[in-house]
Design an enzyme around this catalytic site. Structure first.
Site, PDB file in Angstrom:
ATOM      1  CE  LYS A 173      -2.097   2.635   3.175  1.00 33.34           C
ATOM      2  NZ  LYS A 173      -2.216   3.870   2.394  1.00 33.34           N
ATOM      3  CD  GLU A 248      12.905   4.737   8.348  1.00 34.81           C
ATOM      4  OE1 GLU A 248      12.925   5.540   9.295  1.00 34.81           O
ATOM      5  OE2 GLU A 248      12.804   5.068   7.165  1.00 34.81           O
ATOM      6  CD  GLU A 384       9.407  12.896  12.216  1.00 34.80           C
ATOM      7  OE1 GLU A 384      10.345  12.448  11.545  1.00 34.80           O
ATOM      8  OE2 GLU A 384       8.360  12.274  12.406  1.00 34.80           O
TER       9      GLU A 384
HETATM   10  O1  TXE Z   1       2.095   9.174   8.239  1.00 36.40           O
HETATM   11  P1  TXE Z   1       1.358   7.808   8.435  1.00 36.40           P
HETATM   12  P2  TXE Z   1       1.441  10.619   8.120  1.00 36.40           P
HETATM   13  C1  TXE Z   1       6.124  11.289  10.144  1.00 36.40           C
HETATM   14  C2  TXE Z   1       6.085  12.784  10.040  1.00 36.40           C
HETATM   15  C3  TXE Z   1       4.666  13.046   9.730  1.00 36.40           C
HETATM   16  C4  TXE Z   1       4.005  12.006  10.590  1.00 36.40           C
HETATM   17  C5  TXE Z   1       2.632  11.625  10.165  1.00 36.40           C
HETATM   18  O2  TXE Z   1       6.375  13.364  11.279  1.00 36.40           O
HETATM   19  O3  TXE Z   1       4.252  14.335  10.079  1.00 36.40           O
HETATM   20  O4  TXE Z   1       4.838  10.893  10.459  1.00 36.40           O
HETATM   21  O5  TXE Z   1       2.599  11.457   8.765  1.00 36.40           O
HETATM   22  C6  TXE Z   1      -0.449   4.239   6.463  1.00 36.40           C
HETATM   23  N1  TXE Z   1      -2.531   0.959   9.816  1.00 36.40           N
HETATM   24  N2  TXE Z   1       6.547  10.621   8.924  1.00 36.40           N
HETATM   25  O6  TXE Z   1       0.249  10.765   8.998  1.00 36.40           O
HETATM   26  O7  TXE Z   1      -0.082   8.016   8.717  1.00 36.40           O
HETATM   27  C7  TXE Z   1      -0.707   5.430   5.583  1.00 36.40           C
HETATM   28  O8  TXE Z   1      -1.824   5.234   4.775  1.00 36.40           O
HETATM   29  C8  TXE Z   1      -1.709   0.724   8.787  1.00 36.40           C
HETATM   30  C9  TXE Z   1       7.830  10.044   8.969  1.00 36.40           C
HETATM   31  O9  TXE Z   1       1.272  10.950   6.735  1.00 36.40           O
HETATM   32  O10 TXE Z   1       2.176   7.036   9.374  1.00 36.40           O
HETATM   33  C10 TXE Z   1       0.600   5.511   4.816  1.00 36.40           C
HETATM   34  O11 TXE Z   1       0.615   4.570   3.749  1.00 36.40           O
HETATM   35  N3  TXE Z   1      -1.244   1.694   7.988  1.00 36.40           N
HETATM   36  C11 TXE Z   1       8.118   9.215   7.834  1.00 36.40           C
HETATM   37  C12 TXE Z   1       1.621   5.103   5.867  1.00 36.40           C
HETATM   38  O12 TXE Z   1       0.884   4.411   6.879  1.00 36.40           O
HETATM   39  C13 TXE Z   1      -1.605   2.958   8.248  1.00 36.40           C
HETATM   40  C14 TXE Z   1       7.455   9.411   6.557  1.00 36.40           C
HETATM   41  C15 TXE Z   1       2.357   6.262   6.514  1.00 36.40           C
HETATM   42  O13 TXE Z   1       1.420   7.214   6.967  1.00 36.40           O
HETATM   43  C16 TXE Z   1      -2.460   3.265   9.325  1.00 36.40           C
HETATM   44  C17 TXE Z   1       6.130   9.981   6.683  1.00 36.40           C
HETATM   45  C18 TXE Z   1      -2.925   2.195  10.131  1.00 36.40           C
HETATM   46  N4  TXE Z   1      -3.725   2.385  11.182  1.00 36.40           N
HETATM   47  C19 TXE Z   1       5.747  10.576   7.839  1.00 36.40           C
HETATM   48  N5  TXE Z   1      -2.635   4.605   9.349  1.00 36.40           N
HETATM   49  C20 TXE Z   1       9.435   8.552   7.739  1.00 36.40           C
HETATM   50  N6  TXE Z   1       9.814   7.782   8.738  1.00 36.40           N
HETATM   51  O14 TXE Z   1      10.109   8.684   6.757  1.00 36.40           O
HETATM   52  C21 TXE Z   1      -1.918   5.118   8.334  1.00 36.40           C
HETATM   53  N7  TXE Z   1      -1.311   4.129   7.640  1.00 36.40           N
END
Ligand code: TXE
Length: 480
Positions: A173, A248, A384
């Site tokens: 996904k 990660e 962050e």
């Molecule tokens: O990430 P999400 P978000 C950090 C950064 C950002 C914060 C939130 O601080 O502001 O995370 O970002 C999927 N079960 N990083 O909200 O939601 C979602 O659809 C399973 C750091 O955009 O964690 C997407 O495909 N999956 C980072 C993926 O998780 C779920 C990069 C990441 O989205 C889910 C991005 C659930 N319950 C943001 N809920 C890095 N480490 O590089 C969401 N997703």
């Protein structure tokens, strides 16, 4: 309107429920595509396809799988320009960055793991003349891969390539915020002749599709990159099911600058490590710690460089910073800047939204922002932000630098600038992070272990670590 379809069992298909989500272009704030709004029914179809494809994919053998993956990589290479343009539109990142970094790296991920698996061997342990043990590494089965929006195709392929190379089939996904290039990859897989069901891409929202992947009993391993809170939710569901988990997560990475460093190179690289991809890389250095004797010189030179960065149209090759990924994310980052002011920080440059003209006037742009005057314990230096915002703090001693660098709940990457070899070793040992760059940043050898400590994650990706994650080790003991 362009449709971002699912790629399930070798076909591009809409969601079973027929619903759609909007996909925005951050540069303009406008909807540029619609995305299949899938749910657990689509995940179920994908898992069934992946399970059915497993025996055939494994029967192809390492060389057969490697050759097919190389073909996919060649097609990505052929379409590099189209993929880079799409990535820039979907994410808001400068086209120059997508051309130079995102897409070449996505191609490299496929090539690297297609090659790595050919050279991968397993261990044998001989017990004198008692017995011979050998390690048989078998694919875990159907792997779940969930990726974020900041480096869309780059991080998507970083997960699926080792899974496929190891002999797993995949249900993946991409982020619903940036799904476009993953769907393009799906079409390239069809063209390359990847057998149906080997890779399945299900689009949609995290709490629907991501959660269904995490909870599905037919998916024994989940590899996730994203926010720390989401990682905790995935662990909460997956751990009692005894799934393998690779997480990660976020970072609050320190850049530790000693006065004896090579100043010009440090300055150039520190601007990059702060603001590449609008600061939306988990590896960006957001807390810049500077030895006090160098502090004023560094601050003035840094702010001058940052003021010269061009915030503009991502499609313009001369742009340094494009748009941040979404309106919600822009507001989150602006909220952090407001908080920094409330906490008593001084904004040395930036600190505001940038409003561009013409078709870009509703885009989501933030001026690169440098803040000083805040201590290590405040929220600005603990949470962050994940945007074009950095703080500067002076330090006096090596011990103080180390304690500030380690003083957050995160531990992904650290950057160290010094020409003192002994100090570099001492500091590198003392830093609580999975990655330490000394006198450089984002130099990546794909064989090295990649991941974080503390709340930055669990497990390591990259090289053999990734191939191990997607396999189960079985010890076979033979009496001699
Ligand atoms: O990430 P999400 P978000 C950090 C950064 C950002 C914060 C939130 O601080 O502001 O995370 O970002 C999927 N079960 N990083 O909200 O939601 C979602 O659809 C399973 C750091 O955009 O964690 C997407 O495909 N999956 C980072 C993926 O998780 C779920 C990069 C990441 O989205 C889910 C991005 C659930 N319950 C943001 N809920 C890095 N480490 O590089 C969401 N997703």
């Amino acid at each position: 309107m362009e449709q971002v379809l699912n790629y399930i069992n070798g076909e591009m298909v809409p969601a079973v429920g027929g619903a759609w989500l909007n996909d925005h272009a951050p540069a303009t704030g406008q909807v540029h595509a619609v995305i299949a709004d899938s749910d657990e029914r689509d995940v179920q179809r994908a898992v069934e396809a992946a399970q059915a494809a497993l025996p055939g994919w494994q029967a192809l053998g390492t060389e057969g799988r490697s050759a097919l993956m190389m073909r996919v990589a060649d097609l990505m290479q052929r379409d590099l320009e189209a993929l880079a343009r799409a990535e820039s539109v979907d994410n808001g990142k400068p086209i120059a960055l997508a051309r130079r970094m995102d897409i070449p790296r996505a191609i490299a991920n496929f090539r690297f793991f297609a090659g790595a698996v050919l050279h991968w061997d397993s261990e044998a342990h001989l017990m004198d003349d008692v017995a011979l043990n050998y390690t048989d590494r078998q694919p875990v089965g159907v792997a779940g891969c969930i990726s974020p929006w900041n480096l869309p195709l780059y991080l998507f392929t970083w997960k699926i390539a080792p899974a496929l190379a190891a002999g797993c089939t995949v249900v993946a996904k991409p982020s619903e915020v940036t799904p476009f290039t993953a769907a393009m990859l799906g079409r390239l897989c069809i063209e390359a002749g990847l057998p149906p069901g080997v890779l399945n891409i299900v689009n949609g929202l995290g709490p629907k599709v991501g959660a269904a992947i995490t909870a599905h009993p037919g998916i024994p391993a989940v590899s996730f990159t994203g926010g720390t809170r989401t990682g905790a939710e995935i662990a909460r569901v997956a751990a009692p099911m005894f799934k393998k988990l690779s997480l990660e997560l976020g970072g609050k990475n320190p850049v530790v600058i000693f006065a004896d460093c090579d100043f010009d190179e440090m300055l150039r690289t520190t601007v990059r490590s702060a603001f590449t991809n609008q600061g939306q890389i988990c590896l960006c250095g957001s807390r810049i710690l500077v030895e006090r004797s160098l502090y004023a010189r560094f601050r003035d030179a840094f702010v001058e460089r940052v003021n010269a960065l061009r915030v503009g149209d991502p499609a313009d090759p001369a742009t340094d910073l494009g748009a941040v990924v979404s309106e919600a994310h822009m507001n989150k980052v602006l909220g952090h800047i407001a908080l920094a002011r409330e906490e008593g920080g001084t904004v040395l440059c930036g600190g505001h939204r940038v409003e561009l003209d013409g078709h870009l006037r509703n885009g989501w742009y933030i001026a690169p922002t440098v803040i000083e005057g805040l201590g290590p314990a405040c929220r600005t230096n603990q949470e962050e932000i994940f945007g074009p915002v950095v703080t500067l703090q002076p330090f006096d001693t090596e011990a103080e630098a180390l304690s500030m660098a380690n003083g957050t709940t995160y531990g992904l990457a650290s950057v160290l600038w010094t020409n003192d070899l002994k100090r570099a070793h001492r500091m590198a040992r003392g830093l609580h992070s999975g990655i330490v760059w000394v006198n450089c940043w984002l130099v990546r050898d794909l064989r090295t272990p990649f991941g974080g400590m503390k709340q930055s994650g669990v497990g390591r990706e990259g090289g053999h670590e990734a191939l191990r994650f997607f396999t189960e080790a079985k010890n076979v003991c033979i009496r001699l």
